[in-house]
Write a protein that holds these residues in place. Structure first.
Motif, short mmCIF file in Angstrom:
data_model
loop_
_atom_site.label_atom_id
_atom_site.label_comp_id
_atom_site.label_asym_id
_atom_site.label_seq_id
_atom_site.Cartn_x
_atom_site.Cartn_y
_atom_site.Cartn_z
N LEU A 279 0.83 -1.20 0.00
CA LEU A 279 0.00 0.00 0.00
C LEU A 279 0.86 1.26 0.00
O LEU A 279 0.59 2.21 -0.72
CB LEU A 279 -0.95 0.01 1.21
CG LEU A 279 -2.10 -0.98 1.15
CD1 LEU A 279 -2.86 -0.98 2.47
CD2 LEU A 279 -3.04 -0.65 0.00
N LYS A 280 1.92 1.24 0.82
CA LYS A 280 2.83 2.39 0.85
C LYS A 280 3.48 2.60 -0.51
O LYS A 280 3.59 3.72 -0.99
CB LYS A 280 3.92 2.18 1.92
CG LYS A 280 3.47 2.39 3.32
CD LYS A 280 4.64 2.19 4.29
CE LYS A 280 4.23 2.32 5.72
NZ LYS A 280 5.35 2.09 6.65
N LEU A 281 3.90 1.51 -1.13
CA LEU A 281 4.53 1.59 -2.44
C LEU A 281 3.55 2.11 -3.48
O LEU A 281 3.90 2.96 -4.30
CB LEU A 281 5.06 0.20 -2.85
CG LEU A 281 5.79 0.12 -4.18
CD1 LEU A 281 7.04 1.01 -4.16
CD2 LEU A 281 6.18 -1.31 -4.48
N LYS A 282 2.32 1.63 -3.42
CA LYS A 282 1.31 2.09 -4.37
C LYS A 282 1.05 3.58 -4.20
O LYS A 282 0.97 4.33 -5.19
CB LYS A 282 0.01 1.30 -4.17
CG LYS A 282 -1.06 1.62 -5.18
CD LYS A 282 -2.29 0.76 -4.97
CE LYS A 282 -3.38 1.12 -5.98
NZ LYS A 282 -4.59 0.35 -5.76
N LYS A 283 0.91 4.03 -2.95
CA LYS A 283 0.69 5.45 -2.69
C LYS A 283 1.88 6.28 -3.18
O LYS A 283 1.71 7.36 -3.75
CB LYS A 283 0.46 5.70 -1.19
CG LYS A 283 -0.91 5.27 -0.73
CD LYS A 283 -1.10 5.56 0.75
CE LYS A 283 -2.46 5.06 1.23
NZ LYS A 283 -2.65 5.33 2.66
N ALA A 284 3.09 5.78 -2.94
CA ALA A 284 4.28 6.51 -3.39
C ALA A 284 4.30 6.60 -4.91
O ALA A 284 4.63 7.66 -5.47
CB ALA A 284 5.55 5.82 -2.88
N GLU A 285 3.94 5.52 -5.59
CA GLU A 285 3.91 5.55 -7.05
C GLU A 285 2.86 6.53 -7.56
O GLU A 285 3.10 7.27 -8.51
CB GLU A 285 3.64 4.14 -7.60
CG GLU A 285 4.82 3.20 -7.46
CD GLU A 285 4.49 1.77 -7.84
OE1 GLU A 285 3.29 1.46 -8.02
OE2 GLU A 285 5.44 0.98 -7.97
N GLU A 286 1.68 6.54 -6.92
CA GLU A 286 0.64 7.49 -7.30
C GLU A 286 1.11 8.91 -7.09
O GLU A 286 0.86 9.80 -7.93
CB GLU A 286 -0.64 7.23 -6.48
CG GLU A 286 -1.36 5.96 -6.87
CD GLU A 286 -2.50 5.62 -5.91
OE1 GLU A 286 -2.70 6.34 -4.92
OE2 GLU A 286 -3.20 4.62 -6.18
N GLN A 287 1.82 9.16 -6.00
CA GLN A 287 2.35 10.50 -5.72
C GLN A 287 3.36 10.90 -6.79
O GLN A 287 3.38 12.04 -7.24
CB GLN A 287 3.00 10.52 -4.32
CG GLN A 287 3.42 11.90 -3.87
CD GLN A 287 2.25 12.81 -3.61
OE1 GLN A 287 1.13 12.38 -3.37
NE2 GLN A 287 2.48 14.09 -3.67
#
Length: 137
Positions: free
Chosen positions: A57-65
């Motif tokens: 989830l953290k990785l996904k949020k970072a990629e979206e950012q």
């Protein structure tokens, strides 16, 4: 017989002593195993799969950012490029206008010079006419 019984007791005590030493070693090994198996909260989360999911989830949020930031950067870059092109067009247009105004100025200077010569020529002629008129009188 007493000697035999005494020997049996001694052998039993030796065997008991060895048994206790082996049990002690076994307990030490078991304690060591328990220490090595002690699970930290993070390791427990990883083992449960929660930690992995959290990291995903953290990785996904970072990629979206990163995608958002890239989009904002691209928009700003495009805007700045348009502004730069507009500024360059304005500079070019003003340079052409300055050139045109310099040419007009040169033309006006020549026109003024010609008119001054004509005026000076008329003044000379009129001064000569006036002198002649005064001389004839």
């Amino acid at each position: 017989n007493k000697t035999k019984d005494f020997r049996k007791i001694i052998n039993f005590m030796k065997w008991n002593h060895e048994l206790l030493e082996l049990q002690e070693n076994d307990a030490k090994e078991q304690y060591k195993d328990w220490q090595l198996l002690r699970v930290t909260n993070q390791l427990k989360l990883v083992l449960d799969g929660t930690k992995v999911e959290t990291e995903r989830l953290k990785l996904k949020k970072a990629e979206e950012q990163i995608v958002k930031q890239q989009k904002i950067y691209d928009e700003k870059d495009t805007k700045h490029q348009r502004e730069n092109k507009q500024i360059l067009r304005t500079i070019k247009r003003r340079a052409e206008e300055s050139k045109r105004l310099r040419q007009q100025l040169e033309g006006l200077k020549q026109s003024v010079a010609v008119k001054e010569e004509i005026h000076n020529g008329i003044l000379k002629v009129s001064n000569q006419v006036i002198k002649l008129v005064f001389q004839q009188q």
